[in-house]
Every structure is written in C-alpha cells, then in structure tokens.
Design an enzyme around this catalytic site. Sequence first.
Site, short mmCIF file in Angstrom:
data_model
loop_
_atom_site.label_atom_id
_atom_site.label_comp_id
_atom_site.label_asym_id
_atom_site.label_seq_id
_atom_site.Cartn_x
_atom_site.Cartn_y
_atom_site.Cartn_z
N SER A 46 45.29 28.14 40.62
CA SER A 46 45.82 29.31 39.91
C SER A 46 45.49 30.62 40.63
O SER A 46 46.12 31.64 40.36
CB SER A 46 45.30 29.36 38.48
OG SER A 46 43.92 29.63 38.46
N LYS A 87 39.97 34.32 37.21
CA LYS A 87 41.25 35.05 37.17
C LYS A 87 41.01 36.48 37.62
O LYS A 87 39.88 36.92 37.80
CB LYS A 87 41.84 35.08 35.75
CG LYS A 87 42.06 33.72 35.12
CD LYS A 87 43.18 32.95 35.77
CE LYS A 87 43.37 31.62 35.05
NZ LYS A 87 43.56 30.51 35.93
#
Length: 181
Positions: A46, A87
Amino acid sequence: MEAFKNEEESLLRRAVNWVTDIIVVIALGCFTVYAFGVQVTVSGNSMSPLLNADDVVLVNQLSYDLGKPDRFDVVVFRREDGKANIKRIIGLPGETVQIRGGQVYINGEVLPDERELGTVSLAGLAENPITLGEDEYFLLGDNQNSSEDSRFSNVGNVKEDQILGKVWFRIFPAINMGSIR
C-alpha cells in the site's frame, strides 16, 4: 614506592573513567532505542513505491511526544482491530477532506501534489466532505489502488493517540537502506 603508588592511582583513575564511559554509552543506547529504534516490517504494497512488502523500517516514537504530526509524514498507527499500518498523513485536525475527480481537496482547495501522490481512483468515504476532529488525521497509502486507508470504514479517520510514530529510516533490504521522506 611513590612511583608504584602513583601508578596504582593512575590505573584506578583510568578504570573509573572507563566504567563511566561504558555507563554513558549504555544510557545513550537505551535512549536511542526507545526514541528511534522501534522496528516495523511493512506488510503489503500500500505504500509502494516508497516502501514495499517485507521492508523493515525504524519508527521514531519521540517525534510526536515533542511535536505534532505534519502533512505528508509517513506514520505507523494502530487500527481499531489492533493491526499496525503504515500510511501517509494527508488531512490534519480541523480540516475538511474530499476526493473528487481523482484529486484530494483540503478545505475546498486542491492539495498541492508535491509528493506526487498521483490520481486517487476510488474516493470511498471521502466522496463526500469529511471534517476531521481536533485530534483526527486522514491517511492515505501512496499506492491508492491497493491501500486500506482513511477512505474506508474499517480504518476511517485516525486519532492522534493511535499514531505510534514517524517512519524515518529503512534498514532492510540493505540495498535500499536510507531515510524516509
């Protein structure tokens, strides 16, 4: 006899200095490990191309004890289900985030694409404006097509106390070793 006594005092002084140096080095080492040394292994892609699956990074836990997370920081946070994720911070407390036409808007203005985040193909929850609380952040993965992030209800807005620290250095694989920006 006097020379022997001076030699003993000198030897004792050197031993005390040596022990003191060792204690100082151990104390600095403990501080460094606490502040900068937490290792996290990246799972999934991701955050590709910045970070890839199985990369090992160091997390600076001290940085947010002394200051606040900033836009574009890469952070480790603990999800509600207990999993740790990595993230990038996009939205800051009090801001309104929306994703329209593949672009991220902060308070109605297009987010400057200085980090080359690219086009966000799926807006998810951010299809409608999301106003962040005073302790909430909106996080996105760099690889938006393969990222479970704040756009989805199982992650949502991330509270400040869920953020464990800032990713600052990749230690594995050795060929890619270096600081993370």
